[in-house]
Design a protein around this motif. Structure first.
Motif, mmCIF file in Angstrom:
data_model
loop_
_atom_site.group_PDB
_atom_site.id
_atom_site.type_symbol
_atom_site.label_atom_id
_atom_site.label_comp_id
_atom_site.label_asym_id
_atom_site.label_seq_id
_atom_site.Cartn_x
_atom_site.Cartn_y
_atom_site.Cartn_z
ATOM 1 N N THR A 1 -8.375 7.173 -5.491
ATOM 2 C CA THR A 1 -8.658 7.790 -4.205
ATOM 3 C C THR A 1 -9.001 6.747 -3.164
ATOM 4 O OG1 THR A 1 -9.438 9.795 -5.297
ATOM 5 C CG2 THR A 1 -10.119 9.468 -3.019
ATOM 6 N N THR A 2 -9.826 5.759 -3.521
ATOM 7 C CA THR A 2 -10.198 4.724 -2.569
ATOM 8 C C THR A 2 -9.035 3.813 -2.259
ATOM 9 O OG1 THR A 2 -10.990 3.350 -4.406
ATOM 10 C CG2 THR A 2 -12.603 4.764 -3.308
ATOM 11 N N CYS A 3 -8.065 3.726 -3.155
ATOM 12 C CA CYS A 3 -6.903 2.864 -2.938
ATOM 13 C C CYS A 3 -5.987 3.432 -1.859
ATOM 14 C CB CYS A 3 -6.130 2.688 -4.249
ATOM 15 S SG CYS A 3 -4.702 1.574 -4.131
ATOM 16 N N LYS B 1 13.980 6.145 -1.445
ATOM 17 C CA LYS B 1 13.302 6.909 -2.500
ATOM 18 C C LYS B 1 13.365 6.210 -3.867
ATOM 19 C CE LYS B 1 10.922 10.726 -2.931
ATOM 20 N NZ LYS B 1 11.542 12.055 -2.899
ATOM 21 N N PRO B 2 14.523 5.752 -4.352
ATOM 22 C CA PRO B 2 14.524 5.025 -5.637
ATOM 23 C C PRO B 2 13.703 3.743 -5.574
ATOM 24 C CG PRO B 2 16.749 5.708 -5.044
ATOM 25 C CD PRO B 2 15.893 5.918 -3.839
ATOM 26 N N ILE B 3 13.759 3.039 -4.438
ATOM 27 C CA ILE B 3 12.953 1.820 -4.284
ATOM 28 C C ILE B 3 11.472 2.153 -4.369
ATOM 29 C CG2 ILE B 3 12.383 -0.062 -2.694
ATOM 30 C CD1 ILE B 3 15.198 0.177 -1.565
ATOM 31 N N PHE B 4 11.110 3.263 -3.778
ATOM 32 C CA PHE B 4 9.719 3.711 -3.782
ATOM 33 C C PHE B 4 9.228 3.965 -5.202
ATOM 34 C CE2 PHE B 4 6.830 7.413 -3.718
ATOM 35 C CZ PHE B 4 5.749 6.843 -3.045
ATOM 36 N N TYR B 5 10.051 4.632 -6.017
ATOM 37 C CA TYR B 5 9.638 4.954 -7.381
ATOM 38 C C TYR B 5 9.513 3.706 -8.255
ATOM 39 C CZ TYR B 5 10.248 9.947 -6.561
ATOM 40 O OH TYR B 5 10.119 11.229 -6.101
ATOM 41 N N VAL B 6 10.253 2.668 -7.919
ATOM 42 C CA VAL B 6 10.168 1.425 -8.688
ATOM 43 C C VAL B 6 8.960 0.593 -8.260
ATOM 44 C CG1 VAL B 6 11.304 -0.778 -9.154
ATOM 45 C CG2 VAL B 6 12.642 1.328 -9.148
ATOM 46 N N LEU B 7 8.760 0.433 -6.960
ATOM 47 C CA LEU B 7 7.732 -0.473 -6.460
ATOM 48 C C LEU B 7 6.319 0.104 -6.545
ATOM 49 C CD1 LEU B 7 9.452 -1.996 -3.287
ATOM 50 C CD2 LEU B 7 9.304 -2.946 -5.593
ATOM 51 N N HIS B 8 6.189 1.441 -6.569
ATOM 52 C CA HIS B 8 4.846 2.013 -6.534
ATOM 53 C C HIS B 8 4.065 1.760 -7.815
ATOM 54 C CE1 HIS B 8 6.263 5.411 -9.062
ATOM 55 N NE2 HIS B 8 4.989 5.539 -9.348
ATOM 56 N N GLN B 9 4.732 1.320 -8.890
ATOM 57 C CA GLN B 9 4.074 1.103 -10.171
ATOM 58 C C GLN B 9 3.206 -0.158 -10.169
ATOM 59 O OE1 GLN B 9 7.069 1.241 -13.259
ATOM 60 N NE2 GLN B 9 7.988 3.115 -12.456
ATOM 61 N N ARG B 10 3.386 -1.010 -9.177
ATOM 62 C CA ARG B 10 2.576 -2.217 -9.090
ATOM 63 C C ARG B 10 1.167 -1.883 -8.600
ATOM 64 N NH1 ARG B 10 7.052 -6.165 -6.070
ATOM 65 N NH2 ARG B 10 8.711 -5.898 -7.629
ATOM 66 N N ASP B 11 0.175 -2.570 -9.168
ATOM 67 C CA ASP B 11 -1.223 -2.319 -8.802
ATOM 68 C C ASP B 11 -1.602 -3.142 -7.581
ATOM 69 O OD1 ASP B 11 -1.579 -0.565 -10.914
ATOM 70 O OD2 ASP B 11 -2.056 -2.194 -12.314
ATOM 71 N N ASN B 12 -1.049 -2.749 -6.467
ATOM 72 C CA ASN B 12 -1.336 -3.415 -5.205
ATOM 73 C C ASN B 12 -1.592 -2.336 -4.156
ATOM 74 O OD1 ASN B 12 -1.134 -4.690 -2.638
ATOM 75 N ND2 ASN B 12 0.051 -6.359 -3.538
ATOM 76 N N CYS B 13 -2.858 -2.141 -3.805
ATOM 77 C CA CYS B 13 -3.227 -1.031 -2.920
ATOM 78 C C CYS B 13 -2.588 -1.153 -1.543
ATOM 79 C CB CYS B 13 -4.747 -0.967 -2.776
ATOM 80 S SG CYS B 13 -5.586 -0.348 -4.259
#
Length: 336
Positions: free
Chosen positions: A5-7, A269-281
């Motif tokens: 949530t804070t991220c 959209k496909p780029i979003f699903y790939v890149l969102h997995q990184r832990d970078n807020c």
């Protein structure tokens, strides 16, 4: 308040600009599409297949417009509501359902309009000596159906049935199952913006539909240009230039719509699903902001469609012109 949530922190674009834009688009879209539907249903006597396609497209547009207030409230209040609150569930379910159903329906209908316009051209030339046997069979018999009003009605009903049959179960599953699995505390959160596995798979399938629609329109347009270039080298078509110019304009307008409104969304959209997995807020916030802006751009097409109808259909343009002319004449007589 957990880390997820804070991220996720909404910027001024999400919390202020998007709510205002959605409300403005809703007002313009409801007025323009309601007027358009009234013209299609009551003022046009003999309806062609194009009128039927456009009428269903208007229905899809009105469904998008009905989702815009929910989207506006979500971006305005989502960071204040609790995740499991009733208002969060309602806004998420109705906004997501209406937006995606209407988006996919309108995409498919735009594709059928492109095919119908191209079939209109090919029917006019199916008797030409320059037309090959393959073209006579394929365009003279198969695509001919897209120009038939009864076929257009059935096709549009099938489109609604298939899209509703796919999206409603996914949306219900997300709202009932996936949305309860997270440990989020606020409505605007990572779980809501990203979705779980089933939602992401459904999103990728939807993106594939967008690519398919774009490919159909692109193929229709360039096939038309190729066909036009071929017959111009064989015969004089001066008497048909107006017809060819009209069909070419129709296909080009639909192609521009898909390029400007839907292509950025479908690419990202496909780029979003790939890149969102990184832990970078910070990166995640940028990705979510971009996704929401492109979604708003895709939905904006529904509000601008009545303007496009003026380019796509001469009967609609003439009817609208006559209505305003009569209205102005009556207004002048009342003061005369």
């Amino acid at each position: 308040m957990n880390n997820n949530t804070t991220c996720i922190q909404p910027s001024m674009i999400s919390s202020m600009a998007l709510p205002i834009i959605y409300i403005l688009l809703c007002i313009v879209g409801v007025f323009g599409n309601t007027l358009s539907q009234w013209i299609f249903l009551t003022k046009i006597g003999k309806k062609t297949s194009t009128h039927i396609y456009l009428s269903h497209l208007v229905t899809a547009n009105l469904l998008v417009c009905s989702a815009m207030p929910f989207m506006s409230i979500y971006f305005l209040k989502g960071f204040q509501w609790e995740y499991q609150s009733a208002q969060c569930r309602v806004v998420n379910f109705l906004g997501t359902l209406s937006m995606h159903v209407s988006m996919f329906v309108s995409l498919l209908i735009l594709s059928w309009i492109a095919i119908s316009r191209y079939a209109t051209l090919m029917q006019k030339d199916s008797s030409q000596e320059t037309t090959s046997c393959y073209e006579k069979i394929f365009y003279g018999h198969l695509l001919k159906k897209f120009r038939q009003p009864n076929f257009a009605r059935k096709l549009c009903i099938y489109i609604w049935g298939v899209v509703l049959g796919i999206i409603i179960p996914v949306t219900v599953y997300y709202s009932v199952i996936e949305a309860t699995e997270g440990e989020e505390s606020l409505c605007y959160n990572r779980q809501m913006e990203l979705g779980a596995i089933i939602s992401q798979i459904a999103g990728l399938i939807g993106t594939t539909f967008i690519g398919f629609s774009f490919l159909v329109v692109l193929t229709s347009y360039y096939s038309f240009v190729s066909h036009l270039r071929k017959i111009r080298t064989c015969t004089s078509i001066m008497e048909k230039d107006l017809t060819y110019s009209s069909v070419k304009r129709h296909l080009l307008v639909i192609q521009i719509l898909l390029i400007v409104c839907f292509l950025p969304y479908s690419i990202f959209k496909p780029i979003f699903y790939v890149l969102h997995q990184r832990d970078n807020c910070q990166q995640l916030n940028y990705l979510i902001e971009t996704k929401n802006i492109l979604t708003c751009l895709a939905s904006a097409r529904s509000s601008t469609d009545p303007i496009i109808f003026l380019l796509l259909d001469k009967t609609f343009k003439k009817t609208l012109y006559n209505l305003f002319t009569k209205s102005n004449s009556a207004h002048m007589q009342s003061y005369g």
